[in-house]
Design a protein around this motif. Sequence first.
Motif, PDB file in Angstrom:
ATOM      1  N   GLY A 113      80.240  40.035  77.844  1.00 52.78           N
ATOM      2  CA  GLY A 113      79.314  40.079  76.720  1.00 52.78           C
ATOM      3  C   GLY A 113      79.960  39.610  75.424  1.00 52.78           C
ATOM      4  N   ASP A 134      76.864  36.743  78.759  1.00 51.08           N
ATOM      5  CA  ASP A 134      75.653  37.299  78.158  1.00 51.08           C
ATOM      6  C   ASP A 134      75.712  37.145  76.644  1.00 51.08           C
ATOM      7  OD1 ASP A 134      73.303  39.601  78.728  1.00 51.08           O
ATOM      8  OD2 ASP A 134      74.237  39.721  76.747  1.00 51.08           O
ATOM      9  N   THR A 167      73.032  34.136  80.276  1.00 54.57           N
ATOM     10  CA  THR A 167      71.891  34.903  79.783  1.00 54.57           C
ATOM     11  C   THR A 167      71.806  34.756  78.274  1.00 54.57           C
ATOM     12  OG1 THR A 167      72.125  36.580  81.514  1.00 54.57           O
ATOM     13  CG2 THR A 167      70.882  37.210  79.548  1.00 54.57           C
ATOM     14  N   GLN A 198      67.708  45.346  80.867  1.00 53.41           N
ATOM     15  CA  GLN A 198      69.044  45.567  80.306  1.00 53.41           C
ATOM     16  C   GLN A 198      68.961  46.680  79.256  1.00 53.41           C
ATOM     17  OE1 GLN A 198      71.513  43.092  77.187  1.00 53.41           O
ATOM     18  NE2 GLN A 198      71.509  41.984  79.138  1.00 53.41           N
ATOM     19  N   TRP A 229      74.203  47.575  79.010  1.00 50.38           N
ATOM     20  CA  TRP A 229      74.940  47.120  77.836  1.00 50.38           C
ATOM     21  C   TRP A 229      75.683  48.304  77.232  1.00 50.38           C
ATOM     22  CZ3 TRP A 229      73.850  49.179  73.030  1.00 50.38           C
ATOM     23  CH2 TRP A 229      72.541  49.557  72.713  1.00 50.38           C
TER      24      TRP A 229
END
Length: 276
Positions: free
Chosen positions: A21, A46, A74, A162, A188
């Motif tokens: 992320g 992400d 993503t 998510q 997350w």
Amino acid sequence: MTAVPTIALNDGTEIPQLGFGVWQVPADDAADVVAEALKVGYRHIDTAAVYGNEEGVGRAIANSGIPREELYVTTKLWVGDFKAGRTKEALRTSLQKLGLDYVDLYLIHWPSPADEAYLDAWKAMEELQAEGLTRSIGVSNFLPEHLDRVLEAGTIVPAINQVEIHPALQQRSIQEADEKHGIKTQAWSPLAQGAVFEDEPVVAAAQAHGVSPAQAVIRWHLQRGRILFPKSVTPERIASNFDVFGFELSEAELSAIDSLERDGRSGPNPAEFNPS
């Protein structure tokens, strides 16, 4: 290179279970940080429009030499865009910044439920998937009641939901709703920003396996079947967060970490968060 397990989604695609992320990664640093993650072995990245770092992510991808089909990317639709009727335009803008022809997953970032504009956004998302600009579509931070409204209004079931999930906030009602509808749950803030690293079950599991608390928590998520994407800008932590496939927690260790639930939310409550 370590092979990351994949999770089958309800639309016939697959997603790497462990990703990387880039929330709060500065735009100027994103290219170098993502390049480091790709070098370590991550293939699932992400990002989101509102993070402001899609261009840096795109530069890292372009410079990596990794074939596009080996990457999973993503990004997310911001509330202000869908409330202004710009869902399709927003994805095209993200694709331009990322330097991609398509993303693998496009998510509605928050429901912002005050006026239910997310329902029109979902219909546009279905059209974007049909156009091939995203392989999968899903949602982020959706509570069970928001999922129910999407399922009533749309024709496609979200592939992903998510949400904030970590040992201190497990959102079990959301996970149960996701499973009921065949939606995969993605976590997350999976490490609770370090808030659980000194909790006894995490410390005990880490010590028993000779790993860090972060690695123990990542392993807990993986063995509980969730998709997750820890973040870091430190090369050593980027690497250690990926080095989680050489050990396995026992059921007793998993259950002990399960017991840490304490409604420890760090982000906004989706029922009340209505950004512009």
